[in-house]
Design a protein around this motif. Sequence first.
Motif, PDB file in Angstrom:
ATOM      1  N   VAL A   1       0.858  -1.184   0.000  1.00 39.24           N
ATOM      2  CA  VAL A   1       0.000   0.000   0.000  1.00 39.24           C
ATOM      3  C   VAL A   1       0.896   1.236   0.000  1.00 39.24           C
ATOM      4  O   VAL A   1       1.906   1.270   0.702  1.00 39.24           O
ATOM      5  CB  VAL A   1      -0.934   0.043   1.232  1.00 39.24           C
ATOM      6  N   THR A   2       0.508   2.240  -0.776  1.00 37.86           N
ATOM      7  CA  THR A   2       1.227   3.514  -0.785  1.00 37.86           C
ATOM      8  C   THR A   2       0.301   4.603  -0.273  1.00 37.86           C
ATOM      9  O   THR A   2      -0.818   4.759  -0.765  1.00 37.86           O
ATOM     10  CB  THR A   2       1.707   3.870  -2.204  1.00 37.86           C
ATOM     11  N   VAL A   3       0.759   5.341   0.727  1.00 40.34           N
ATOM     12  CA  VAL A   3       0.004   6.459   1.301  1.00 40.34           C
ATOM     13  C   VAL A   3       0.593   7.750   0.733  1.00 40.34           C
ATOM     14  O   VAL A   3       1.776   8.027   0.907  1.00 40.34           O
ATOM     15  CB  VAL A   3       0.093   6.455   2.838  1.00 40.34           C
ATOM     16  N   VAL A   4      -0.231   8.534   0.053  1.00 40.36           N
ATOM     17  CA  VAL A   4       0.247   9.702  -0.692  1.00 40.36           C
ATOM     18  C   VAL A   4      -0.430  10.975  -0.193  1.00 40.36           C
ATOM     19  O   VAL A   4      -1.665  11.059  -0.170  1.00 40.36           O
ATOM     20  CB  VAL A   4      -0.033   9.522  -2.206  1.00 40.36           C
ATOM     21  N   ASP A   5       0.388  11.958   0.189  1.00 40.17           N
ATOM     22  CA  ASP A   5      -0.131  13.284   0.527  1.00 40.17           C
ATOM     23  C   ASP A   5      -0.411  14.041  -0.769  1.00 40.17           C
ATOM     24  O   ASP A   5       0.345  13.914  -1.739  1.00 40.17           O
ATOM     25  CB  ASP A   5       0.914  14.025   1.359  1.00 40.17           C
ATOM     26  N   ILE A   6      -1.495  14.826  -0.810  1.00 40.07           N
ATOM     27  CA  ILE A   6      -1.762  15.633  -2.002  1.00 40.07           C
ATOM     28  C   ILE A   6      -0.771  16.791  -2.098  1.00 40.07           C
ATOM     29  O   ILE A   6      -0.207  17.064  -3.151  1.00 40.07           O
ATOM     30  CB  ILE A   6      -3.202  16.191  -1.991  1.00 40.07           C
ATOM     31  N   GLY A   7      -0.523  17.479  -0.967  1.00 35.76           N
ATOM     32  CA  GLY A   7       0.265  18.714  -1.005  1.00 35.76           C
ATOM     33  C   GLY A   7       1.753  18.502  -0.951  1.00 35.76           C
ATOM     34  O   GLY A   7       2.440  19.042  -0.070  1.00 35.76           O
ATOM     35  N   LEU A   8       2.299  17.750  -1.890  1.00 30.92           N
ATOM     36  CA  LEU A   8       3.742  17.525  -1.945  1.00 30.92           C
ATOM     37  C   LEU A   8       4.441  18.714  -2.593  1.00 30.92           C
ATOM     38  O   LEU A   8       3.837  19.443  -3.381  1.00 30.92           O
ATOM     39  CB  LEU A   8       4.038  16.257  -2.748  1.00 30.92           C
ATOM     40  N   PRO A   9       5.726  18.917  -2.297  1.00 30.93           N
ATOM     41  CA  PRO A   9       6.474  19.931  -3.047  1.00 30.93           C
ATOM     42  C   PRO A   9       6.606  19.495  -4.501  1.00 30.93           C
ATOM     43  O   PRO A   9       6.665  18.295  -4.795  1.00 30.93           O
ATOM     44  CB  PRO A   9       7.839  19.955  -2.343  1.00 30.93           C
ATOM     45  N   GLY A  10       6.620  20.447  -5.412  1.00 31.92           N
ATOM     46  CA  GLY A  10       6.647  20.076  -6.827  1.00 31.92           C
ATOM     47  C   GLY A  10       5.271  19.601  -7.250  1.00 31.92           C
ATOM     48  O   GLY A  10       4.271  20.226  -6.948  1.00 31.92           O
TER      49      GLY A  10
END
Length: 206
Positions: A48-57
């Motif tokens: 499973v990959t947990v991904v934040d929306i507000g990443l840099p770039g």
Amino acid sequence: MRVLIVDDHPIIVSGCAAMLAGEGDIDVVDARDAETGLAVFVAQKPDVTVVDIGLPGVSGFELTRRILAADPQARIVVFSMNDDPIFAARAIQMGAKGYVTKNDDPYLLLTAVREVASGGVFLMPKIANQLAFEKSGGGASPLSVLTARELEILRMLGRGLGTTEIADATQVSYKTIANSCSIIKRKLGARTPMELMRIALEHKLT
């Protein structure tokens, strides 16, 4: 089970990693931006990959797209500060299997990870109810007219990036981004890039 967390906030990463690793059967790896996150995903092949929306770039939306392009079977949970249901809707449309907001019970992330790892889909009840309400014709978000790619571009405009910078970051042509900006303006009733930046800030896209 191996879980990859892609988030640029060290405190959030360490807190989530401690919670998940405390379960005893979860191994956690992490990355702080989309480019590194994709590289770690390819190398580590997490369950499973947990991904934040507000990443840099580029944002977690774009990272979700890139991960699914590399592995269509990837199981992704989007983890965001934004509780606007349109973000959950776009994340699921892009192929994410879960959406959790950071301002709710952190153990919901654990629940989401386990549900998604087992092949299910997880939406927080509050967001699921809001989405059902909007589908019935009530209180739709102004951003509901935007696609995931358009939300990504609006977020980057809100951070002060220009058209060329957005084109470079998203790996598409300048003309495509310029055309998308015109479409976003039309959809949101904005006349200038500054108005788009204001809308992005008002909706906490940055």
